[in-house]
Design a protein around this motif. Structure first.
Motif, mmCIF file in Angstrom:
data_model
loop_
_atom_site.group_PDB
_atom_site.id
_atom_site.type_symbol
_atom_site.label_atom_id
_atom_site.label_comp_id
_atom_site.label_asym_id
_atom_site.label_seq_id
_atom_site.Cartn_x
_atom_site.Cartn_y
_atom_site.Cartn_z
ATOM 1 N N ALA A 46 -26.829 11.984 1.915
ATOM 2 C CA ALA A 46 -26.549 13.049 1.761
ATOM 3 C C ALA A 46 -28.348 13.938 2.232
ATOM 4 C CB ALA A 46 -27.232 13.599 -0.361
ATOM 5 N N THR A 47 -29.298 13.388 2.657
ATOM 6 C CA THR A 47 -30.050 13.710 3.482
ATOM 7 C C THR A 47 -29.680 14.378 4.584
ATOM 8 O OG1 THR A 47 -31.333 12.640 2.105
ATOM 9 C CG2 THR A 47 -32.562 13.603 4.104
ATOM 10 N N ALA A 48 -28.612 13.374 5.445
ATOM 11 C CA ALA A 48 -28.767 13.486 6.936
ATOM 12 C C ALA A 48 -27.620 14.267 6.879
ATOM 13 C CB ALA A 48 -27.421 11.240 7.055
ATOM 14 N N GLN A 49 -26.498 14.062 5.963
ATOM 15 C CA GLN A 49 -25.959 15.662 6.184
ATOM 16 C C GLN A 49 -26.577 16.903 5.843
ATOM 17 O OE1 GLN A 49 -23.501 13.938 2.479
ATOM 18 N NE2 GLN A 49 -22.168 13.202 4.065
ATOM 19 N N ALA A 50 -27.172 17.164 4.794
ATOM 20 C CA ALA A 50 -28.142 18.192 5.082
ATOM 21 C C ALA A 50 -28.976 18.233 6.611
ATOM 22 C CB ALA A 50 -29.091 18.070 3.235
ATOM 23 N N ARG A 51 -29.409 17.620 6.953
ATOM 24 C CA ARG A 51 -30.142 17.903 7.984
ATOM 25 C C ARG A 51 -29.182 18.062 8.866
ATOM 26 N NH1 ARG A 51 -34.879 13.443 7.816
ATOM 27 N NH2 ARG A 51 -36.364 14.380 5.621
ATOM 28 N N ALA A 52 -27.714 17.526 9.332
ATOM 29 C CA ALA A 52 -27.299 17.502 10.548
ATOM 30 C C ALA A 52 -26.421 19.167 10.363
ATOM 31 C CB ALA A 52 -25.507 16.988 9.835
ATOM 32 N N SER A 53 -25.978 19.631 8.996
ATOM 33 C CA SER A 53 -25.352 20.746 8.615
ATOM 34 C C SER A 53 -26.327 21.380 8.802
ATOM 35 C CB SER A 53 -24.627 20.716 8.066
ATOM 36 O OG SER A 53 -26.294 21.330 6.495
ATOM 37 N N GLY A 54 -27.844 22.308 8.692
ATOM 38 C CA GLY A 54 -28.535 22.824 8.744
ATOM 39 C C GLY A 54 -29.254 23.361 10.110
ATOM 40 N N LEU A 55 -29.450 21.848 11.266
ATOM 41 C CA LEU A 55 -28.768 22.162 12.331
ATOM 42 C C LEU A 55 -27.808 22.560 12.628
ATOM 43 C CD1 LEU A 55 -31.535 20.752 13.743
ATOM 44 C CD2 LEU A 55 -29.652 18.506 14.636
ATOM 45 N N ALA A 56 -26.771 22.323 13.025
ATOM 46 C CA ALA A 56 -26.018 22.674 12.956
ATOM 47 C C ALA A 56 -25.255 24.350 12.605
ATOM 48 C CB ALA A 56 -23.641 22.513 12.007
ATOM 49 N N SER A 57 -25.817 24.997 11.774
ATOM 50 C CA SER A 57 -25.840 25.931 10.928
ATOM 51 C C SER A 57 -27.024 26.854 12.176
ATOM 52 C CB SER A 57 -25.428 26.513 10.077
ATOM 53 O OG SER A 57 -27.456 25.834 9.429
ATOM 54 N N GLU A 58 -28.113 26.572 12.121
ATOM 55 C CA GLU A 58 -29.095 27.119 13.088
ATOM 56 C C GLU A 58 -28.570 27.028 14.636
ATOM 57 O OE1 GLU A 58 -31.650 28.294 12.372
ATOM 58 O OE2 GLU A 58 -33.195 28.783 14.206
ATOM 59 N N VAL A 59 -27.474 26.043 15.497
ATOM 60 C CA VAL A 59 -27.049 25.974 16.727
ATOM 61 C C VAL A 59 -26.292 27.242 16.770
ATOM 62 C CG1 VAL A 59 -26.181 25.053 18.445
ATOM 63 C CG2 VAL A 59 -28.101 24.092 17.073
ATOM 64 N N ALA A 60 -25.704 27.404 15.829
ATOM 65 C CA ALA A 60 -24.572 28.062 15.874
ATOM 66 C C ALA A 60 -24.932 29.635 15.460
ATOM 67 C CB ALA A 60 -23.237 27.960 14.220
ATOM 68 N N HIS A 61 -25.719 29.619 14.853
ATOM 69 C CA HIS A 61 -26.661 30.842 14.265
ATOM 70 C C HIS A 61 -27.233 31.907 15.755
ATOM 71 C CE1 HIS A 61 -28.745 34.105 12.367
ATOM 72 N NE2 HIS A 61 -29.950 33.332 13.199
ATOM 73 N N GLN A 62 -27.677 30.577 16.123
ATOM 74 C CA GLN A 62 -28.827 31.191 17.693
ATOM 75 C C GLN A 62 -27.911 31.230 19.088
ATOM 76 O OE1 GLN A 62 -31.312 31.853 18.154
ATOM 77 N NE2 GLN A 62 -31.862 31.224 15.883
ATOM 78 N N ARG A 63 -26.466 30.464 18.671
ATOM 79 C CA ARG A 63 -25.277 30.946 19.206
ATOM 80 C C ARG A 63 -24.828 32.623 19.493
ATOM 81 N NH1 ARG A 63 -22.815 28.142 23.367
ATOM 82 N NH2 ARG A 63 -23.595 26.358 22.819
ATOM 83 N N ALA A 64 -24.746 32.439 18.796
ATOM 84 C CA ALA A 64 -23.846 34.063 17.689
ATOM 85 C C ALA A 64 -24.869 35.295 18.569
ATOM 86 C CB ALA A 64 -23.811 34.032 16.285
ATOM 87 N N VAL A 65 -26.243 34.789 18.585
ATOM 88 C CA VAL A 65 -27.479 35.749 18.800
ATOM 89 C C VAL A 65 -27.603 35.731 20.765
ATOM 90 C CG1 VAL A 65 -29.967 36.611 18.865
ATOM 91 C CG2 VAL A 65 -29.134 35.863 16.575
ATOM 92 N N VAL A 66 -27.016 34.757 20.900
ATOM 93 C CA VAL A 66 -26.305 34.627 22.772
ATOM 94 C C VAL A 66 -25.292 35.677 23.080
ATOM 95 C CG1 VAL A 66 -26.632 33.704 24.772
ATOM 96 C CG2 VAL A 66 -28.236 32.224 23.223
ATOM 97 N N ALA A 67 -24.189 35.265 22.378
ATOM 98 C CA ALA A 67 -23.064 36.098 22.572
ATOM 99 C C ALA A 67 -23.208 37.814 21.790
ATOM 100 C CB ALA A 67 -22.199 35.304 21.849
#
Ligand code: ADP
Length: 563
Positions: A46-67
């Motif tokens: 559960a912790t790993a999933q939470a960390r992975a999804s936190g990371l994924a959303s952060e990357v997606a978010h920053q990618r959106a900023v760049v785009a």
């Protein structure tokens, strides 16, 4: 086994108990560790999933900023016609954007790789003016439209994820927008919450890590006693790997096992106690059984011996009784021999009288007129009849005396026995002119005896007295009778026969009732012994007074009076 090797048996039971204990505890440990690991894996996942999804959303978010920035008019203008004012204005815009959208540094690079504007424009190590032509995220963006690279900053030397986006169409690129995302805080948070968490890229190289030493290296091999959970980070080529230590799980399993062991110990010792008690009880029961069997065997053997002894004793007693019986008879016949002479005399006298009376009667009847003599003849006949009766009595007593005694005893008339004894010994008395002083014996007096044997005792006593009185100047036998009652209430008759002879000789007085002890030339020394035995048979007694100077012998017979 059993009786021969109790030690071996005990050791075997202990070994089996030990093995059972070890198996039980191992199983408890295994189950406990398994459950602990499963629980740890579930929470860890559960912790790993939470960390992975936190990371994924952060990357997606920053990618959106760049785009978004890549299409921004100010950015295009600043790249199309770069001026110092425009660059400054863009830098300030980037700074505001960064403050709002997060990320660590946003910067715009011209088509030759020089940073025209940067969100950290007012910081000492600002990116503005630096050239990034050699960084792959720049060339990737220029060529393929977008780039991504995890690397150390060329100025700051701080690691970060570089996301880049080309500005302008393919073939006419104006430059690129770059966002460096710093995950230092995320890594610090991972570090704080425990458990090693790393992110590996597509080539297996460690990028983000809660342990800075692992960065850029390969993913270390999994140590024994650790659990590894793998979660893909969506939208990136990354994989989040969380490694958890099983030490706590194992410690807990061990604790559980120890607790269970402590719980089992009293149970096992109780079981041991119970088994010990049962074994002791069995041993006791076995010992008792053996003892009982031995005892039974001994008793049976002893019973056999005893019954043999009893048989022998019965045989011996039978032989003794037979011998005694023969002795009694012998003594009686001897006595009979002695008395026969007297009896013959006793018979001859009435016979002579009978003859005289008969001849007298014949003479009277032969007279010419016998009539007046008839009453006298009748008187003679009466006397003859009486004489015959007397002879008959004597002969019948003799017959009775010579008969063998039966051995029992019953109520007997003492007077009858006494009269018979007198009759049998009368001739001797008469020959020696012995005076007999005897009481009148009540005809109803009955004693426990047997007539023939009682007569034998009395005749023996009278005979001995006669023999002692032979040649005495004034021979006398005094018989007395007395009655008494003993402590138990039984009534006794004592008949005493005393004479005025020389008394008991000192050499015989002490052993009067020993067999073959006699002072007489023709004596057998059996009379008194046998008489004593007869009296004992009757439940009575024969005793003599001790000798005294100038005193004759004095014998007593004690007889139970019959009811
Ligand atoms: P026996 O008459 O054959 O000797 P007894 O047993 O009758 O056997 O007597 C044992 C002995 O006891 C006699 O030899 C005698 O010495 C002594 N004795 C028995 N009766 C008298 C008595 N009335 N006076 C003196 N001595 C007696």
């Amino acid at each position: 086994m059993g009786r021969r090797a109790p030690g071996l048996r005990r050791a075997l039971i202990a070994a089996v108990a030990l093995v059972a204990l070890v198996i039980a505890l191992t199983e408890i440990y295994r189950l406990s560790a398994e459950r602990g690991s499963a629980h740890l894996a579930a929470t860890g996942r559960a912790t790993a999933q939470a960390r992975a999804s936190g990371l994924a959303s952060e990357v997606a978010h920053q990618r959106a900023v760049v785009a978004i920035l890549a299409g921004d008019r100010d950015v295009i203008e600043a790249l199309s016609a770069p001026t110092g004012t425009r660059g400054q204005a863009l830098s300030e815009k980037l700074e505001r954007l960064r403050d709002a959208a997060g990320g660590s540094v946003l910067y715009i690079v011209s088509d030759d790789g020089t940073a025209l504007a940067a969100s950290n424009w007012n910081e000492p190590d600002s990116f503005r003016g630096s050239n990034y032509r050699f960084r792959s995220y720049f060339s990737d963006a220029m060529q393929s439209g977008a780039g991504v690279e995890y690397a150390l900053g060329s100025v700051s030397r701080r690691p970060g994820l570089y996301l880049s986006q080309r500005v302008g169409p393919e073939g006419a690129a104006l430059g690129a927008v770059i966002d460096k995302v710093d995950f230092a805080e995320t890594e610090a948070a991972w570090q704080r919450s425990g458990g090693h968490t790393v992110v590996v890229d597509a080539s297996g190289r460690v990028t983000l890590t809660s342990e800075p030493g692992l960065r850029f290296g390969p993913l270390p091999a999994l140590d024994e006693g650790r659990l590894r959970l793998v979660e893909p980070v969506a939208g990136t080529p990354w994989t989040l790997v969380m490694t958890l230590s099983l030490a706590e799980v194992r410690r807990q399993a061990m604790m559980n096992t120890v607790m269970a062991g402590l719980g089992l110990l009293p149970l096992l010792s109780g079981l041991g106690y119970f088994l010990r008690r049962r074994r002791r009880a069995l041993a006791r029961a076995r010992a008792e059984l053996t003892y009982r069997q031995d005892l039974e065997r001994e008793v049976a053997a002893r019973t056999r011996e005893l019954s043999g002894e009893i048989r022998e004793r019965v045989d011996a007693e039978k032989r003794l009784a037979e011998m005694q019986g023969r002795l009694v008879q012998a003594n009686r016949l001897a006595t009979l021999g002695q008395v026969t002479a007297g009896v013959a005399h006793e018979v001859n006298q009435p016979l002579a009288t009978i003859r005289l009376l008969a001849e007298n009667g014949q003479a009277m009847l032969a007279a010419p007129d016998p009539a007046p003599a008839l009453p006298e003849v009748a008187g003679n006949l009466d006397q003859i009849v009486r004489m015959c009766e007397r002879i008959q009595t004597i002969t019948s007593e003799l017959r009775g005396f010579s008969r063998k005694a039966g051995g029992g005893h019953e109520a007997v008339s003492f007077a009858e026995a006494w009269e018979a004894s007198l009759l049998l010994s009368a001739s001797r008395r008469a020959a020696d002119r012995v005076r007999l002083i005897a009481p009148d014996i009540p005809p109803g007096l009955r004693v426990m005896a047997e007539k023939v044997r009682l007569e034998q005792v009395l005749v023996n006593l009278l005979q001995n007295a006669h023999e002692a009185l032979h040649d005495r100047p004034d021979p006398e036998i005094r018989v007395t009778l007395s009655r008494s009652t003993d402590a138990a209430g039984a009534r006794w008759i004592t008949c005493t026969v005393a004479d005025n002879g020389p008394g008991l000789a000192p050499e015989v007085a002490g052993n009067l009732f020993s067999p073959f002890l006699t002072t007489k030339a023709q004596g057998l020394g059996l009379g008194l012994v046998i008489s004593q035995g007869i009296m004992r048979d009757f439940g009575g007694r024969l005793r003599a007074d001790p000798p005294g100077p100038g005193r004759g012998a004095r014998f007593h017979i004690d007889l139970r009076e019959a009811d």
